[in-house]
Scaffold this active site. Sequence first.
Site, PDB file in Angstrom:
ATOM      1  N   PHE A 164     -21.867  18.341  -7.580  1.00  0.00           N
ATOM      2  CA  PHE A 164     -21.431  17.704  -8.818  1.00  0.00           C
ATOM      3  C   PHE A 164     -20.287  16.752  -8.502  1.00  0.00           C
ATOM      4  O   PHE A 164     -19.285  17.151  -7.919  1.00  0.00           O
ATOM      5  CB  PHE A 164     -20.985  18.726  -9.869  1.00  0.00           C
ATOM      6  CG  PHE A 164     -20.635  18.066 -11.173  1.00  0.00           C
ATOM      7  CD1 PHE A 164     -21.625  17.678 -12.059  1.00  0.00           C
ATOM      8  CD2 PHE A 164     -19.309  17.781 -11.490  1.00  0.00           C
ATOM      9  CE1 PHE A 164     -21.309  17.016 -13.248  1.00  0.00           C
ATOM     10  CE2 PHE A 164     -18.991  17.117 -12.679  1.00  0.00           C
ATOM     11  CZ  PHE A 164     -19.995  16.743 -13.553  1.00  0.00           C
TER      12      PHE A 164
ATOM     13  N   LYS B 202      -8.853  17.417 -11.387  1.00  0.00           N
ATOM     14  CA  LYS B 202      -8.653  18.552 -12.310  1.00  0.00           C
ATOM     15  C   LYS B 202      -7.256  19.200 -12.267  1.00  0.00           C
ATOM     16  O   LYS B 202      -6.484  19.046 -13.197  1.00  0.00           O
ATOM     17  CB  LYS B 202      -9.719  19.625 -12.071  1.00  0.00           C
ATOM     18  CG  LYS B 202     -11.101  19.203 -12.570  1.00  0.00           C
ATOM     19  CD  LYS B 202     -12.069  20.354 -12.561  1.00  0.00           C
ATOM     20  CE  LYS B 202     -13.347  20.048 -13.305  1.00  0.00           C
ATOM     21  NZ  LYS B 202     -14.351  19.312 -12.537  1.00  0.00           N
TER      22      LYS B 202
ATOM     23  N   ASP C 277     -15.052  15.860  -1.882  1.00  0.00           N
ATOM     24  CA  ASP C 277     -14.709  15.884  -3.308  1.00  0.00           C
ATOM     25  C   ASP C 277     -13.945  17.181  -3.551  1.00  0.00           C
ATOM     26  O   ASP C 277     -14.519  18.263  -3.575  1.00  0.00           O
ATOM     27  CB  ASP C 277     -16.004  15.817  -4.124  1.00  0.00           C
ATOM     28  CG  ASP C 277     -15.752  15.914  -5.626  1.00  0.00           C
ATOM     29  OD1 ASP C 277     -14.642  16.332  -6.020  1.00  0.00           O
ATOM     30  OD2 ASP C 277     -16.678  15.594  -6.396  1.00  0.00           O
TER      31      ASP C 277
HETATM   32  C1  LIG Z   1     -15.185  18.138 -12.643  1.00  0.00           C
HETATM   33  C2  LIG Z   1     -15.633  17.543 -11.361  1.00  0.00           C
HETATM   34  C3  LIG Z   1     -15.827  16.157 -11.229  1.00  0.00           C
HETATM   35  C4  LIG Z   1     -15.688  15.211 -12.391  1.00  0.00           C
HETATM   36  O1  LIG Z   1     -14.382  15.153 -12.847  1.00  0.00           O
HETATM   37  P1  LIG Z   1     -14.081  14.427 -14.264  1.00  0.00           P
HETATM   38  O2  LIG Z   1     -12.597  14.477 -14.361  1.00  0.00           O
HETATM   39  O3  LIG Z   1     -14.785  15.230 -15.309  1.00  0.00           O
HETATM   40  O4  LIG Z   1     -14.619  13.065 -14.173  1.00  0.00           O
HETATM   41  C5  LIG Z   1     -16.175  15.660  -9.992  1.00  0.00           C
HETATM   42  N1  LIG Z   1     -16.331  16.471  -8.930  1.00  0.00           N
HETATM   43  C6  LIG Z   1     -16.159  17.802  -9.021  1.00  0.00           C
HETATM   44  C7  LIG Z   1     -16.319  18.652  -7.800  1.00  0.00           C
HETATM   45  C8  LIG Z   1     -15.816  18.387 -10.238  1.00  0.00           C
HETATM   46  O5  LIG Z   1     -15.674  19.713 -10.336  1.00  0.00           O
END
Ligand SMILES: *Cc1c(COP(=O)(O)O)cnc(C)c1O
Length: 421
Positions: free
Chosen positions: A150, A270, A241
């Site tokens: 994700f 986050k 990420d």
């Molecule tokens: C939540 C998340 C995103 C997206 O972040 P947003 O602030 O909602 O755009 C991207 N990568 C990972 C691993 C995430 O958990």
Amino acid sequence: MSPQALAESTSIAPAVFTTDAFDAAVMKTYGRFAIALERGEGCRVWDTEGRSYLDFVAGIATCTLGHAHPVMTHAVTQQIQKLHHVSNLYYIPEQGALAAWLVANSCADRAFFCNSGAEANEGAIKLARKYAHTVLDIDEPVILTAQASFHGRTLATITATGQPKYQKNFSPLVPGFEYIPYNDIAALEATIARLETDGPRVAAIMLEALQGEGGVRPGDQAYFQRVREICDDRGILLILDEVQVGVGRTGKTWGYENLGIEPDVFTSAKGLGGGIPIGALMCKAKCNVFEPGDHASTYGGNPFACGVALAVCQTVGAPGFLENVRDRGEQLRAGLNQLAAQYSNLIDEVRGWGLINGLALKADAGFSSIDVVKSAMGDGLLLVPAGPQVVRYVPPLVVSAEEIDQALAATARALATLTAA
Ligand SMILES: *Cc1c(COP(=O)(O)O)cnc(C)c1O
């Protein structure tokens, strides 16, 4: 009207909240639980009916210090009274201080600031493409990403996300992405060989150190070490990420520290602002290829977000803070493993690092993660699914031993109720 009288005449929350009024005005992009939260303190939140909940969601792994933490309220009020936004036409001391903290406390040499995880990942994708064009001499670069990953909801990041459900109805997607199974070296090598029959095309490999949304799946050390070697051998970039796992969530400052490797590029969002919107793109000197005009964000790195994020980072970096994350994580996993032994017919496994953990249900358990989440919510515990079979536990990093025990007791009651039904 005086500015003070004007301020007092504005109302920032409705006097009476109803879901009908909400749904009549807000796009229905989320499947929401039918409660509205209006107040929080520490790891506890209260809804508009006055019911209280133990918050093991923390705004989806975001409220690092929980709710109304003195560090947050101090930083927020101090910074808003001083200066909150000016644009990147000028130097911003708070932005420089946050970047310096991140550089001093990670493997990266430079930072770029934006507002969210998706935006940070967009920046990483652009950086990798520019690196491919200008350093690797690849005309049509490909970025490899993992199945069940994700990376966000913008067009490029839903394309990077290896889950068809996020892409459905949004074609044409962005070209230049190929998917590989997570933690599988043979498949990665085969994919590179398949793509590169006519010469180099792969510019970067972009992975989560632990797959969060995809089911709380930790990266395998041996796999990531081999990925690092492959990237080094080819001179291509390893992008991690760290949006969900960075800033202390795993009991280490960064998720990659659990894997014994360093990425060339990583992203954070986050937990970085403790709930104030901010994202960061971090890179090593060798791939610091952006020049003036290449990338920008109006809000990115403003004094408000950076001032608060720096306070969050300094708190996470204070002596003993990460030790609590590791200890509470072990306590939680020990308790969940006891439940897994007791309900071995229902629970597949418990997995995670620090304070990001998943209780994975068996496919034939007879109920899914959302049923556990709903049952726990009725009992005053907030949890969040990570896919249909995994219940995710991501409390504020300041959670206490007593609160972990309360969450375990509520989970035990939820499982007992669901098996009795
Ligand atoms: C939540 C998340 C995103 C997206 O972040 P947003 O602030 O909602 O755009 C991207 N990568 C990972 C691993 C995430 O958990």
